[in-house]
Design a protein around this motif. Structure first.
Motif: not given
Length: 287
Positions: A47-50, A146-153, A233-235, A241-245
């Motif tokens: 849970s720690d992404e610092l 769509k929203h997944t466990k790894k990235i928001p929709g 570092r947010g999803p 996520f960036m490539q989804m754009k």
């Protein structure tokens, strides 16, 4: 009108193949960095992404050397990608650049309460309309995922210009992102990351494979910058996520092995996109 011939087919082929070789180099470098990162930080909680650079290692010569190599390698990769970007589709990109600047010099915002600097939505629509008026086959595209466990929709708008190879009449989608540099801005980034972002063009006009290579480098650099700055570092900062754009323009295109204009692009299966033709226009022709 609307037809533009640029260079020889063989030259474009060599350049495109160069982008593939460069993208493979970026992939290899990213995989190496990820493997090293996993080995260095495998004791961290999930849970720690610092950033987990230990304070006692801040002055470690080895740590300093690895950091220097990372940023110098990323800068070299980005410069090589951008050099290839600047020498492909030059006349076409220059023509589109002039149209974008022409629109930005006008009061293009049509909102009920127009902003003094205009809004990006009105800018996109106005640019597409003017491109079509100038003879380009331009359209406004929307990528949704769509929203997944790894990235928001989410969803993202961009512009696409359809070009064709001369003779074979094969479609070549060219992507226009009017807020390209802004997509990678981070408020509290390290100086090395800011330097990379400042090298990016304000807006992008080109093929999706080159954009994909840039996204790989910048997302890996953003990950490293946030670790160094001890930031979460947010999803939405991750490459997936960036490539989804630009997903509807990142579709894999199959080509015959004998074709001179080879290009193959990744397509995220979770995403789908739609494009809206605002007006009929003649096709741009590239060779």
């Amino acid at each position: 009108m609307g037809k533009l011939v640029e260079g020889k087919a063989l030259e474009n082929s060599c350049r495109d193949m160069g982008i593939f070789e460069l993208d493979e180099k970026v992939c290899a470098f990213s995989d190496h960095v990820s493997d090293s990162s996993d080995r260095s930080y495998h004791n961290n909680s999930a849970s720690d992404e610092l950033c987990d650079f230990a304070d006692e290692n801040e002055n470690d010569p080895r740590e300093s050397m690895e950091r220097t190599v990372f940023w110098e390698s990323n800068e070299a990769l980005l410069q090589e990608i951008l050099e290839r970007y600047t020498v492909t589709n030059v006349r076409l990109r220059q023509g589109i650049d002039r149209i974008i600047e022409q629109v930005k010099d006008t009061d293009f915002c049509c909102c009920r309460e127009p902003r003094s600097d205009g809004c990006i939505n009105c800018l996109r629509k106005t640019v597409v309309n003017l491109l079509c008026q100038k003879g380009y086959n331009a359209k406004l595209c929307v990528s949704k995922w769509k929203h997944t466990k790894k990235i928001p929709g989410g969803m993202h708008e961009y512009i696409q210009v359809i070009a064709y190879t001369q003779g074979r009449k094969k479609q070549i989608p060219l992507l226009i992102e009017l807020e390209f540099r802004d997509q990678f801005e981070i408020a509290k980034a390290c100086d090395e990351y800011r330097k990379l972002v400042n090298q990016l063009p304000e807006y992008y006009v080109g093929k999706a494979d080159c954009l994909n290579a840039i996204v790989r480098v910048l997302c890996e650099a953003a990950k490293q910058s946030m670790k160094e700055k001890k930031l979460h570092r947010g999803p939405w900062r991750k490459r997936s996520f960036m490539q989804m754009k630009w997903s509807s323009c990142l579709e894999r295109t199959s080509v015959d092995d004998s074709s001179d204009d080879k290009f193959s692009i990744m397509f995220p299966s979770q995403a789908h996109g739609s494009c809206l033709h605002l007006s009929a226009a003649a096709a741009v022709v590239v060779t």
